[in-house]
Design an enzyme around this catalytic site. Structure first.
Site, PDB file in Angstrom:
ATOM      1  N   LYS A 110       0.558  -1.166   0.035  1.00 34.30           N
ATOM      2  CA  LYS A 110      -0.199   0.069   0.227  1.00 34.30           C
ATOM      3  C   LYS A 110       0.678   1.523   0.102  1.00 34.30           C
ATOM      4  CE  LYS A 110      -4.048   1.634   2.534  1.00 34.30           C
ATOM      5  NZ  LYS A 110      -4.748   2.134   3.718  1.00 34.30           N
ATOM      6  N   HIS A 112      -0.116   4.163   0.390  1.00 31.98           N
ATOM      7  CA  HIS A 112      -0.805   5.927   0.993  1.00 31.98           C
ATOM      8  C   HIS A 112      -0.939   5.260   2.433  1.00 31.98           C
ATOM      9  CE1 HIS A 112      -3.918   3.653  -0.983  1.00 31.98           C
ATOM     10  NE2 HIS A 112      -4.733   4.195   0.732  1.00 31.98           N
TER      11      HIS A 112
END
Length: 229
Positions: A110, A112
């Site tokens: 991921k 963010h």
């Protein structure tokens, strides 16, 4: 707190899997191309009640094994709900004595928010990997690498069903089953709620399914090991 059933045994799990349609008999082609007379698909535990009961079976199998552990890890993707329901059941069992943390991984990092591929509690201490079955051991290998990279210790693997099956082509079958290979390679136990012998025991005593006993025995004689690890 919910009390776990004192009548838990491996046969009750076989019955549960049959009732939920997770364990089926017939003719099924496996990933290796074999024609198996039975099929176990834990993805069909797909309601709140069935997953809750499944978690109890996982918790009971782990606690009754006597294995020391600090947390659970569920490899993406199937292992995620399995580790979650097992952690809930463990935390509700007075024998466990702790609110069990768990973690899981993403397939893709991921970019963010918290970032990375790990979600949940920090991996530390003795970690039990929770999955449905072991076929080639790939998921276990990846999980062991993830756990060790965080400085934690893989303590064992907890699975729903041990098929007790050897890999390879006819005439060139592996010496050990996939479960045995994992246990030997990583020096840690593999705990199963039930195995192929438990299925055969059920078939020998239940008249409804007894017609499948010969085919399952023949499959075990051809591809299986004769005893648990």
């Amino acid at each position: 707190m919910n009390q776990l059933s004192p009548s838990f045994d491996r046969q009750s799990f076989v019955r549960f899997a049959l009732d939920e349609g997770v364990l089926r008999f017939g003719q099924f082609e496996t990933k290796s191309g074999r024609l198996s007379p039975y099929f176990f698909n834990a993805g069909l535990f797909n309601t709140g009640a069935s997953v809750g009961r499944l978690g109890q079976f996982y918790a009971q199998a782990l606690l009754e094994s006597g294995l020391s552990f600090d947390m659970l890890f569920g490899p993406a993707y199937k292992g995620i709900p399995l580790a979650t329901c097992a952690a809930i059941a463990l935390s509700q069992d007075p024998r466990c004595g702790q609110d069990v943390p768990f973690a899981f991984n993403r397939k893709e990092a991921k970019a963010h928010g918290e970032g990375g591929t790990l979600v949940g509690a920090p991996l530390k201490g003795r970690v039990v990997i929770v999955d449905d079955v072991i076929t080639a051991g790939t998921s276990v290998r990846e999980s062991v690498d993830i756990i060790r990279a965080q400085g934690a210790e893989p303590a064992g693997v907890l699975i729903a069903m041990d098929r007790m099956e050897r890999a390879g082509a006819d005439g060139a079958l592996s010496v050990n089953s996939a479960v045995q290979d994992v246990a030997q390679r990583y020096g840690m136990p593999v705990i199963s709620i039930a195995n192929l012998n438990d299925i055969l025991t059920w078939l020998s005593t239940d008249a409804t399914f007894q017609t499948h006993e010969t085919a399952v025995k023949a499959y075990r004689d051809r591809y299986g090991i004769q005893s648990d690890i």
